[in-house]
Motif scaffolding. Structure first.
Motif, PDB file in Angstrom:
ATOM      1  N   ILE A  85       0.825  -1.214   0.000  1.00 60.00           N
ATOM      2  CA  ILE A  85       0.000   0.000   0.000  1.00 60.00           C
ATOM      3  C   ILE A  85       0.855   1.259   0.000  1.00 60.00           C
ATOM      4  CG2 ILE A  85      -1.973  -1.182   1.055  1.00 60.00           C
ATOM      5  CD1 ILE A  85      -1.298   0.373   3.651  1.00 60.00           C
ATOM      6  N   ARG A  86       0.392   2.221  -0.745  1.00 56.38           N
ATOM      7  CA  ARG A  86       1.145   3.476  -0.878  1.00 56.38           C
ATOM      8  C   ARG A  86       1.133   4.243   0.441  1.00 56.38           C
ATOM      9  NH1 ARG A  86       0.691   7.458  -5.837  1.00 56.38           N
ATOM     10  NH2 ARG A  86       2.218   5.939  -6.484  1.00 56.38           N
ATOM     11  N   PRO A  87       2.301   4.705   0.882  1.00 56.79           N
ATOM     12  CA  PRO A  87       2.344   5.500   2.115  1.00 56.79           C
ATOM     13  C   PRO A  87       1.437   6.721   2.004  1.00 56.79           C
ATOM     14  CG  PRO A  87       4.570   4.896   1.429  1.00 56.79           C
ATOM     15  CD  PRO A  87       3.646   4.475   0.322  1.00 56.79           C
ATOM     16  N   ASN A  88       0.834   7.101   3.111  1.00 60.05           N
ATOM     17  CA  ASN A  88       0.007   8.302   3.202  1.00 60.05           C
ATOM     18  C   ASN A  88      -1.331   8.189   2.476  1.00 60.05           C
ATOM     19  OD1 ASN A  88       0.960  10.223   4.880  1.00 60.05           O
ATOM     20  ND2 ASN A  88       1.580  11.673   3.300  1.00 60.05           N
ATOM     21  N   SER A  89      -1.761   6.984   2.112  1.00 58.35           N
ATOM     22  CA  SER A  89      -3.036   6.925   1.401  1.00 58.35           C
ATOM     23  C   SER A  89      -4.105   6.126   2.139  1.00 58.35           C
ATOM     24  CB  SER A  89      -2.840   6.394  -0.016  1.00 58.35           C
ATOM     25  OG  SER A  89      -2.095   5.223  -0.008  1.00 58.35           O
ATOM     26  N   MET A  90      -3.772   5.505   3.271  1.00 57.72           N
ATOM     27  CA  MET A  90      -4.768   4.760   4.042  1.00 57.72           C
ATOM     28  C   MET A  90      -4.829   5.370   5.447  1.00 57.72           C
ATOM     29  SD  MET A  90      -5.472   2.016   2.024  1.00 57.72           S
ATOM     30  CE  MET A  90      -4.722   1.283   0.564  1.00 57.72           C
ATOM     31  N   SER A  91      -6.027   5.376   6.013  1.00 60.57           N
ATOM     32  CA  SER A  91      -6.115   5.996   7.339  1.00 60.57           C
ATOM     33  C   SER A  91      -5.665   5.040   8.437  1.00 60.57           C
ATOM     34  CB  SER A  91      -7.539   6.489   7.588  1.00 60.57           C
ATOM     35  OG  SER A  91      -8.452   5.521   7.164  1.00 60.57           O
ATOM     36  N   ILE A  92      -5.199   5.627   9.511  1.00 56.64           N
ATOM     37  CA  ILE A  92      -4.752   4.859  10.675  1.00 56.64           C
ATOM     38  C   ILE A  92      -5.917   4.776  11.654  1.00 56.64           C
ATOM     39  CG2 ILE A  92      -3.172   4.877  12.655  1.00 56.64           C
ATOM     40  CD1 ILE A  92      -1.133   6.300  10.808  1.00 56.64           C
ATOM     41  N   GLN A 115      12.765  15.195  -5.655  1.00 57.05           N
ATOM     42  CA  GLN A 115      11.957  15.404  -6.864  1.00 57.05           C
ATOM     43  C   GLN A 115      10.563  14.802  -6.785  1.00 57.05           C
ATOM     44  OE1 GLN A 115      13.749  14.421 -10.687  1.00 57.05           O
ATOM     45  NE2 GLN A 115      11.699  14.197 -11.519  1.00 57.05           N
ATOM     46  N   VAL A 116       9.581  15.633  -7.080  1.00 61.07           N
ATOM     47  CA  VAL A 116       8.187  15.189  -7.140  1.00 61.07           C
ATOM     48  C   VAL A 116       7.782  15.109  -8.606  1.00 61.07           C
ATOM     49  CG1 VAL A 116       5.807  15.859  -6.613  1.00 61.07           C
ATOM     50  CG2 VAL A 116       7.627  16.243  -4.924  1.00 61.07           C
ATOM     51  N   GLY A 117       7.157  13.998  -9.001  1.00 64.40           N
ATOM     52  CA  GLY A 117       6.689  13.877 -10.378  1.00 64.40           C
ATOM     53  C   GLY A 117       6.767  12.456 -10.881  1.00 64.40           C
ATOM     54  N   VAL A 153       5.839  10.239  -6.151  1.00 60.78           N
ATOM     55  CA  VAL A 153       4.425  10.597  -6.238  1.00 60.78           C
ATOM     56  C   VAL A 153       3.960  10.807  -4.798  1.00 60.78           C
ATOM     57  CG1 VAL A 153       2.160   9.852  -6.995  1.00 60.78           C
ATOM     58  CG2 VAL A 153       4.165   9.298  -8.364  1.00 60.78           C
ATOM     59  N   VAL A 154       3.391  11.961  -4.541  1.00 64.66           N
ATOM     60  CA  VAL A 154       3.104  12.334  -3.152  1.00 64.66           C
ATOM     61  C   VAL A 154       1.628  12.672  -2.982  1.00 64.66           C
ATOM     62  CG1 VAL A 154       5.445  13.169  -2.762  1.00 64.66           C
ATOM     63  CG2 VAL A 154       3.694  14.769  -3.568  1.00 64.66           C
ATOM     64  N   SER A 155       1.132  12.486  -1.776  1.00 65.01           N
ATOM     65  CA  SER A 155      -0.252  12.892  -1.504  1.00 65.01           C
ATOM     66  C   SER A 155      -0.382  13.465  -0.095  1.00 65.01           C
ATOM     67  CB  SER A 155      -1.213  11.717  -1.706  1.00 65.01           C
ATOM     68  OG  SER A 155      -0.659  10.526  -1.203  1.00 65.01           O
ATOM     69  N   PRO A 156       0.240  14.612   0.132  1.00 65.28           N
ATOM     70  CA  PRO A 156       0.138  15.248   1.454  1.00 65.28           C
ATOM     71  C   PRO A 156      -1.212  15.929   1.629  1.00 65.28           C
ATOM     72  CG  PRO A 156       1.329  16.682  -0.039  1.00 65.28           C
ATOM     73  CD  PRO A 156       1.023  15.419  -0.814  1.00 65.28           C
ATOM     74  N   ALA A 172       1.260  15.036 -12.475  1.00 64.30           N
ATOM     75  CA  ALA A 172       0.910  13.642 -12.215  1.00 64.30           C
ATOM     76  C   ALA A 172       1.368  13.226 -10.820  1.00 64.30           C
ATOM     77  CB  ALA A 172       1.542  12.739 -13.275  1.00 64.30           C
ATOM     78  N   GLY A 173       2.490  13.768 -10.383  1.00 61.04           N
ATOM     79  CA  GLY A 173       3.070  13.332  -9.114  1.00 61.04           C
ATOM     80  C   GLY A 173       2.486  13.976  -7.876  1.00 61.04           C
ATOM     81  N   MET A 174       1.670  15.039  -8.050  1.00 63.90           N
ATOM     82  CA  MET A 174       1.178  15.724  -6.856  1.00 63.90           C
ATOM     83  C   MET A 174      -0.326  15.982  -6.867  1.00 63.90           C
ATOM     84  SD  MET A 174       0.746  18.674  -8.504  1.00 63.90           S
ATOM     85  CE  MET A 174       0.667  20.167  -7.532  1.00 63.90           C
ATOM     86  N   SER A 175      -1.003  15.562  -7.937  1.00 61.72           N
ATOM     87  CA  SER A 175      -2.434  15.892  -8.069  1.00 61.72           C
ATOM     88  C   SER A 175      -3.306  15.220  -7.025  1.00 61.72           C
ATOM     89  CB  SER A 175      -2.941  15.522  -9.459  1.00 61.72           C
ATOM     90  OG  SER A 175      -2.439  16.436 -10.383  1.00 61.72           O
ATOM     91  N   SER A 176      -2.808  14.160  -6.382  1.00 64.30           N
ATOM     92  CA  SER A 176      -3.635  13.513  -5.368  1.00 64.30           C
ATOM     93  C   SER A 176      -3.439  14.143  -3.990  1.00 64.30           C
ATOM     94  CB  SER A 176      -3.365  12.007  -5.337  1.00 64.30           C
ATOM     95  OG  SER A 176      -2.014  11.756  -5.027  1.00 64.30           O
ATOM     96  N   SER A 177      -2.740  15.267  -3.929  1.00 64.73           N
ATOM     97  CA  SER A 177      -2.644  16.005  -2.660  1.00 64.73           C
ATOM     98  C   SER A 177      -4.043  16.493  -2.286  1.00 64.73           C
ATOM     99  CB  SER A 177      -1.719  17.215  -2.819  1.00 64.73           C
ATOM    100  OG  SER A 177      -0.462  16.811  -3.316  1.00 64.73           O
TER     101      SER A 177
END
Lengths: 321, 260
Positions: free
Chosen positions: A157-164, A248-250, A255-258, A274-279
């Motif tokens: 699972i991608r870090p930062n995309s599921m709740s704790i 580098q983000v992209g 790929v980041v989702s802060p 593409a790398g930051m749109s899910s923020s």
């Protein structure tokens, strides 16, 4: 055959769990509930004392191999040990984080045990006892729904995309004796920047691009520090040598989702977007009113970042005061 | 030293990606196809190692005929030969299937070192290189930003969250690339001319002793692809002064978005 379980692989660094571990346990618990089976956590290279905590995130059993040789993650020893555990525990699902460790570990295990693997999952569903996961492709330009068929099924699972999610449970800790098996890799040393917030785990990212005009990112760093966030960079800024590649983000970076992404002097090339749109929330500061970044940003300011960002810092300090 | 580079042809990262009518794949007509950027680092590193230690560089790929263009580019950069596995049966494979095909092809290619991209920027699977190492029963190190080879050993600097880890192993081994490893060269005109004469073998699965069944039934299947939720361009914050704009931004991030 005994009942199958969901097996969640914890990730530790210097005997402390990384944030992704709690995300993996929480999501593992949710999948186990859907499947009506227990959740078993695996901890390699950390003590039973800290491992107890995983019960609070839904683990029914916590298997702990506190072997000195597993303190540092090394792929071949970890693969051997986890493949043995999978053999003994007979899980229907193996879940772990798609961190730099989890990515290669899951790929090697999948090949070893001939199991389907979904990398970088941002959502996991259970349909008729099988996993159907959602994962980004093309650096986030596309989302794919992927059905897995096999036993076990592996989800990284991608870090930062599921709740704790904390639960009331308290798992039982069991000590494991493990065999490291044949190993070829030798750990030499690690060099970690202390206190640096990892981009893929950050709640706030302040990024700079070509508009920075040079390697002086001090205004970006100051705002990032103030918000306990991480500093990111566009490909141009990295190509210019102003920032390390790890920032580098992209599509060819991270790929980041802060919760909050602030793009400063970044025009918004498609591979960056593409790398930051899910923020969750995006703010952009750019001189060019026609910059594509404004079409993705929730809030934009047209202006000189070197004028705006210091004022944003001052205003932020006021609300924090 | 014999080096094999695993290469995939992918849409360039500047491409706009459009979903095909079948709803499970993307349109590839009119999309510029290039060497996967991470594989380009692999080609460059292999050529540098050959220049330093001697030996040969072979490019190995699974793909359609068009992939020969990317292999020729790698040959023009300085690789010595190419092998393309082209077979319609390979097109239904998942990552493990592709890795099995590559591993089978590697039985006929001598190697001391295999270099692969950490991931292909199309499916972003991060699996093939590592799985090839597993099938060949050799060690791998992934996301390598620096390597040193001495006395049959390779020392790799691997990037991890917040830093690097150094690992060492004996050859043969496989490593996957990270951005920052090198700056890939452009193919020179003489290089492009020479590349036309370099060997590029096209093989079927049967040629490497595999059939679709042995490559393995795919265990992962794309059911649907969709665009991520479209982000609406939001508000451009106006104000009489930079000060007013900055204050308005911080206020909205704090009070409305609640992110600071």
């Amino acid at each position: 055959m005994s009942q199958q379980c969901v097996l969640a692989i914890a990730e530790q660094s210097d005997a402390a769990f990384r944030k992704i571990t709690y995300e993996v346990l929480s999501e593992g618990r949710r999948i186990a509930n859907s499947l009506g089976c227990p959740l078993t956590a695996v901890v390699l290279g950390a003590g039973e004392d800290i491992s107890k905590e995983l019960g609070e995130y839904g683990a029914d059993r916590i298997l702990v191999a506190d072997n000195q040789a597993l303190r540092e993650y090394v792929n071949d020893a970890y693969t051997n040990v986890i493949a043995d555990i999978i053999d003994k525990e007979n899980p229907c699902v193996v879940i772990l984080g798609a961190s730099t460790q989890g990515k290669e570990l899951s790929a090697r295990i999948a090949a070893r045990i001939n199991a389907p693997l979904a990398m970088d999952c941002v959502a996991v569903q259970v349909e008729n006892g099988n996993l159907v996961i959602t994962r980004p492709m093309y650096g986030g330009k596309i989302l794919a729904d992927v059905a897995l068929d096999g036993n076990p099924q592996i989800a990284a699972i991608r870090p930062n995309s599921m709740s704790i999610v904390k639960t009331a449970g308290a798992g039982s800790v069991e000590k494991l004796e493990v065999d490291l098996g044949k190993t070829d890799l030798t750990f030499v040393e690690k060099n970690l920047e202390t206190g640096k917030v990892e981009l893929t785990e950050a709640d706030v990212i302040i990024s700079g691009g070509r508009g920075m005009g040079g390697s002086d990112f001090s205004v970006i760093e100051e705002l990032a520090d103030l918000l306990k966030g991480a500093v990111g960079a566009s490909r141009s800024a990295v190509d210019e040598g102003w920032r390390p590649v790890s920032d580098q983000v992209g599509q060819t970076g991270k790929v980041v989702s802060p919760n909050l992404y602030v793009a400063c002097g970044i025009s918004g090339a498609i591979q960056h977007l593409a790398g930051m749109s899910s923020s969750r929330v995006i703010a952009a500061i750019n001189k060019d009113p026609d910059a594509p970044i404004f079409s993705k940003a929730d809030y934009g300011i047209v202006g000189d970042l070197f004028e705006i960002v210091p004022l944003v810092i001052d205003e932020t300090k006021k609300i924090k005061a | 030293m014999n080096i094999v580079v695993l290469l995939k042809q992918v849409p360039s990262t500047e491409s706009f990606i459009e979903i095909a009518d079948d709803g499970v794949s993307i349109k590839t007509d009119n999309v510029k196809m290039v060497i996967n950027p991470y594989d380009e680092f692999a080609v460059e590193e292999a050529i540098r190692l050959k220049e330093a230690h001697g030996g040969s560089v072979t490019i190995l790929s699974v793909g359609r005929e068009k992939t020969t263009e990317s292999i020729r580019t790698a040959l023009a950069m300085g690789a010595d030969s190419g092998v393309l596995i082209q077979d319609s049966a390979a097109e239904g494979c998942d990552s493990l299937g592709i890795a099995r095909i590559l591993a089978a092809a590697l039985k006929d290619i001598p190697f001391d070192l295999i270099i692969a991209g950490q991931r292909a920027v199309d499916d972003d699977n991060f699996q093939v290189g590592v799985a090839v190492a597993e099938y060949l029963k050799i060690p791998h190190v992934s996301m390598v930003i620096k390597e040193e080879i001495t006395d049959g050993k390779i020392r790799c600097h691997r990037t991890v969250e917040g830093g690097t880890v150094i690992l060492e192993t004996s050859l043969p081994a496989l490593f996957t690339t990270q951005r920052g490893l090198n700056e890939p060269r452009y193919a020179s005109l003489p290089g492009i001319m020479k590349a036309k004469k370099k060997p590029l073998d096209i093989k079927t699965l049967a040629d490497i002793g595999l059939d679709a069944e042995k490559a393995g039934k795919p265990m992962t299947k794309i059911m649907a692809v969709k665009y991520p939720p479209e982000r609406e361009g939001g508000t451009i914050i106006d104000g009489d002064s930079a000060q007013a704009k900055a204050a308005a931004l911080v206020r909205v991030l704090h009070e409305k978005a609640k992110v600071i």
